[in-house]
Design an enzyme around this catalytic site. Structure first.
Site, short mmCIF file in Angstrom:
data_model
loop_
_atom_site.label_atom_id
_atom_site.label_comp_id
_atom_site.label_asym_id
_atom_site.label_seq_id
_atom_site.Cartn_x
_atom_site.Cartn_y
_atom_site.Cartn_z
N LYS A 83 -23.38 -33.61 19.24
CA LYS A 83 -22.27 -32.81 18.71
C LYS A 83 -21.24 -33.74 18.10
CE LYS A 83 -21.17 -28.44 20.94
NZ LYS A 83 -20.38 -27.84 22.04
O1 G3P Z 1 -19.27 -23.70 22.58
C1 G3P Z 1 -17.90 -23.96 22.52
C2 G3P Z 1 -17.25 -23.29 23.66
O2 G3P Z 1 -17.58 -23.94 24.84
C3 G3P Z 1 -15.80 -23.12 23.54
O3 G3P Z 1 -15.51 -21.97 24.23
O4 G3P Z 1 -14.18 -20.39 25.48
O5 G3P Z 1 -13.48 -22.80 25.35
O6 G3P Z 1 -13.29 -21.32 23.37
P1 G3P Z 1 -14.03 -21.60 24.62
#
Ligand code: G3P
Length: 214
Positions: A83
């Site tokens: 990533k």
């Molecule tokens: O895949 C990216 C994800 O982990 C981010 O999620 O919920 O932290 O916005 P969030």
């Protein structure tokens, strides 16, 4: 549509693999921190359970740092995808890593122009974050629809990973838009199965079976 799990929790991943529903896994520094395990140990544990693409994120900020980290991650397991953040340096790293045969996932994508750049750089995956856009009153799913159209227009091979998924409607909307992949927190994956009328229907049938003539 492919489902990835957006977690480093080995038990949750194993459960989804056993159901035949886990096509890949995505991680980031926050997800790794939550498991309280050393990074390499956590990734190698997942790689033993799940053979699909396994995204691993570093902290490098220059292309050289990202490539160095990515080469190291690629040694951890054969299914590692590196990533990289959606920056100019990140896209330089994409070109260099893909040239070396190491797949990349451009993360923290928040606009169609960024997604277009990720595809032009030759990334294997691009990860637009829908939930975080919704959080600031922007339409995350509208972005997914735009990216699907743009990639179709030019035949880009980059696969869209709908990320920052917060609830089942995000998954359904991603599927309607034709996104290749949604990466799901374990609780969202579990919610996909649930409907109160299914539970009610099963309870009713069991009850009536007990009452029927034997
Ligand atoms: O895949 C990216 C994800 O982990 C981010 O999620 O919920 O932290 O916005 P969030």
């Amino acid at each position: 549509m492919k489902f990835f799990l957006d977690t480093a929790n080995a038990e949750k991943i194993r459960a989804a693999v056993e159901l035949g529903m886990c096509d890949g896994v995505t991680t980031n520094p926050t997800i790794i921190m939550k498991e309280g395990k050393e990074h390499k140990t956590a990734i190698q544990e997942i790689a033993k359970i799940m053979k699909g693409p396994l995204s691993v994120e570093g902290v490098g900020q220059t292309a050289e740092e990202m490539v160095k980290e990515g080469e190291e991650f690629a040694k951890w397991a054969p299914n590692v995808v590196v990533k990289v953040p959606m920056t100019a340096e990140g896209l330089k790293a994409v070109r260099m890593l893909e040239k070396k045969g190491i797949r990349t996932n451009v993360t923290l994508v928040f606009s169609a122009s960024q997604a277009l750049l990720a595809a032009k750089a030759g990334a294997s995956y691009a990860s637009p974050f829908v939930g975080r856009l919704d959080d600031i009153s922007e339409d995350g799913m509208a972005l997914i629809r735009d990216i699907v159209q743009i990639y179709k227009n030019y035949g880009y091979k980059t696969e869209i990973i709908v990320a920052s998924v917060r609830h089942p409607i995000h998954v359904v909307e991603a599927a309607k838009a034709g996104a290749h992949i949604a990466t799901l927190p374990a609780d969202v994956f579990e919610k996909l199965f649930k409907h109160p009328l299914t539970d009610k229907g099963i309870a009713q049938f069991l009850e009536d079976h007990k009452k029927s003539r034997k």
